[in-house]
Every structure is written in C-alpha cells, then in structure tokens.
Design a protein around this motif. Structure first.
Motif, short mmCIF file in Angstrom:
data_model
loop_
_atom_site.label_atom_id
_atom_site.label_comp_id
_atom_site.label_asym_id
_atom_site.label_seq_id
_atom_site.Cartn_x
_atom_site.Cartn_y
_atom_site.Cartn_z
N THR A 2 48.36 -5.38 3.44
CA THR A 2 47.78 -5.24 5.22
C THR A 2 47.66 -6.79 5.65
O THR A 2 47.44 -7.72 4.88
CB THR A 2 46.67 -4.50 5.20
OG1 THR A 2 45.56 -5.20 4.91
CG2 THR A 2 46.51 -3.22 4.73
N SER A 3 47.67 -6.84 6.83
CA SER A 3 47.32 -8.17 7.51
C SER A 3 46.13 -8.46 7.21
O SER A 3 45.54 -9.85 7.04
CB SER A 3 47.70 -7.92 8.93
OG SER A 3 46.78 -6.99 9.48
N GLU A 50 53.52 -11.95 1.69
CA GLU A 50 53.41 -12.36 2.89
C GLU A 50 54.59 -11.96 3.97
O GLU A 50 54.37 -11.46 5.15
CB GLU A 50 52.91 -13.87 3.38
CG GLU A 50 52.48 -13.76 4.76
CD GLU A 50 51.92 -15.42 4.98
OE1 GLU A 50 51.45 -15.53 6.16
OE2 GLU A 50 52.45 -16.29 4.14
N VAL A 53 54.52 -8.50 5.55
CA VAL A 53 53.61 -7.94 6.30
C VAL A 53 53.64 -8.55 7.87
O VAL A 53 54.01 -9.92 7.94
CB VAL A 53 52.27 -8.51 5.75
CG1 VAL A 53 50.92 -8.06 6.68
CG2 VAL A 53 51.86 -7.98 4.51
N GLN A 54 53.72 -7.69 8.71
CA GLN A 54 53.35 -8.38 10.18
C GLN A 54 52.12 -8.74 10.55
O GLN A 54 51.25 -7.60 10.50
CB GLN A 54 54.23 -7.18 11.02
CG GLN A 54 54.33 -7.36 12.48
CD GLN A 54 55.54 -8.60 12.54
OE1 GLN A 54 56.32 -8.85 11.67
NE2 GLN A 54 55.77 -9.08 13.98
N LEU A 55 51.83 -9.78 10.99
CA LEU A 55 50.62 -10.44 11.40
C LEU A 55 50.45 -10.08 12.82
O LEU A 55 51.39 -10.62 13.70
CB LEU A 55 50.47 -11.69 11.00
CG LEU A 55 50.22 -12.16 9.48
CD1 LEU A 55 50.00 -13.37 9.26
CD2 LEU A 55 49.27 -11.03 8.89
N HIS A 59 45.68 -12.43 14.06
CA HIS A 59 45.69 -12.87 12.63
C HIS A 59 46.68 -13.95 12.61
O HIS A 59 46.31 -15.10 11.61
CB HIS A 59 46.36 -11.74 11.84
CG HIS A 59 45.38 -10.62 11.54
ND1 HIS A 59 45.57 -9.29 11.74
CD2 HIS A 59 44.31 -10.64 10.92
CE1 HIS A 59 44.69 -8.54 11.27
NE2 HIS A 59 43.78 -9.29 10.70
N ARG A 60 47.56 -14.43 13.27
CA ARG A 60 48.57 -15.58 13.23
C ARG A 60 47.54 -16.52 13.44
O ARG A 60 47.62 -17.67 12.99
CB ARG A 60 49.77 -15.34 14.25
CG ARG A 60 50.89 -14.25 13.61
CD ARG A 60 52.17 -14.69 14.33
NE ARG A 60 51.96 -14.38 15.58
CZ ARG A 60 52.30 -13.27 16.26
NH1 ARG A 60 52.51 -12.11 15.36
NH2 ARG A 60 52.13 -12.97 17.50
#
Length: 109
Positions: A2-3, A50, A53-55, A59-60
């Motif tokens: 997960t993110s 990584e 996983v879509q951040l 989160h980015r």
C-alpha cells in the motif's frame, strides 16, 4: 504493497541514514557499514515494489520530503568519510609503490 507501506519504508530509510550520519560523526565505521547494508535492503525493496503502488498527492509530497532529508544526510556522510578515504587511498598507493621498488631492486620478500 500500500502507499502507507511505501512511505513507511521511505521513513525507515530516513531513520537509517540519520543513524548512519551519527555513526560517521562518531567514526564508527563498522556500524556505518552495517546500517548502509540495511538501508540498501530497504531501497531494493522500494525499487522492486514501488512502481506498482499509486501514491496520493499527500504521500508523494511526504516522499519528496523524506528523499530530501536522505540526500542531505548522504551529503553530510560523504563530507565526513571522503577525507579518510582519500588518506587511505594515498597510503595504499604509497605501499604499492614501495612494494614495486623493493621487487624491482631485488629486496622484495
């Protein structure tokens, strides 16, 4: 993954680089090497997982903050270690030159 787990791994890397900086300041090269190895394991995990996983934007942004801190710590670690590495390299080169001279003139063991 997960993110949140991705960010947790990045935070672990940041904690390790902080510990590495403390080890470099204390001239504890064995601890520095051990921490560097641990950090490499986390980084390898991030590289492998990584991309899947879509951040979120939050989160980015956190990832960017962490990477900046890691890069700052890395720069400080290099500034602490490079003078000693240059001295060691010069010593090794000097010893190799001495050995070549001894071998050339028949005094080598």
């Amino acid at each position: 993954m997960t993110s949140d787990e991705v960010i947790s791994l990045y935070e672990s890397v940041a904690q390790l680089t902080d510990q590495m900086l403390a080890a470099a300041r204390a001239n504890d090269w064995e601890l520095l090497a051990s921490l560097e190895e641990q950090s490499g394991t986390y980084i390898a995990t991030l590289r492998n997982l990584e991309d899947h996983v879509q951040l979120s934007e939050q989160h980015r942004n956190r990832k960017v903050e962490i990477i900046r801190k890691v890069l700052e710590d890395d720069r400080d670690i290099r500034n602490l270690t490079e003078p000693g590495l240059r001295r060691l390299s010069a010593l090794i080169q000097s010893n190799q030159t001495e050995q070549k001279l001894l071998n050339t003139y028949g005094m080598g063991g």
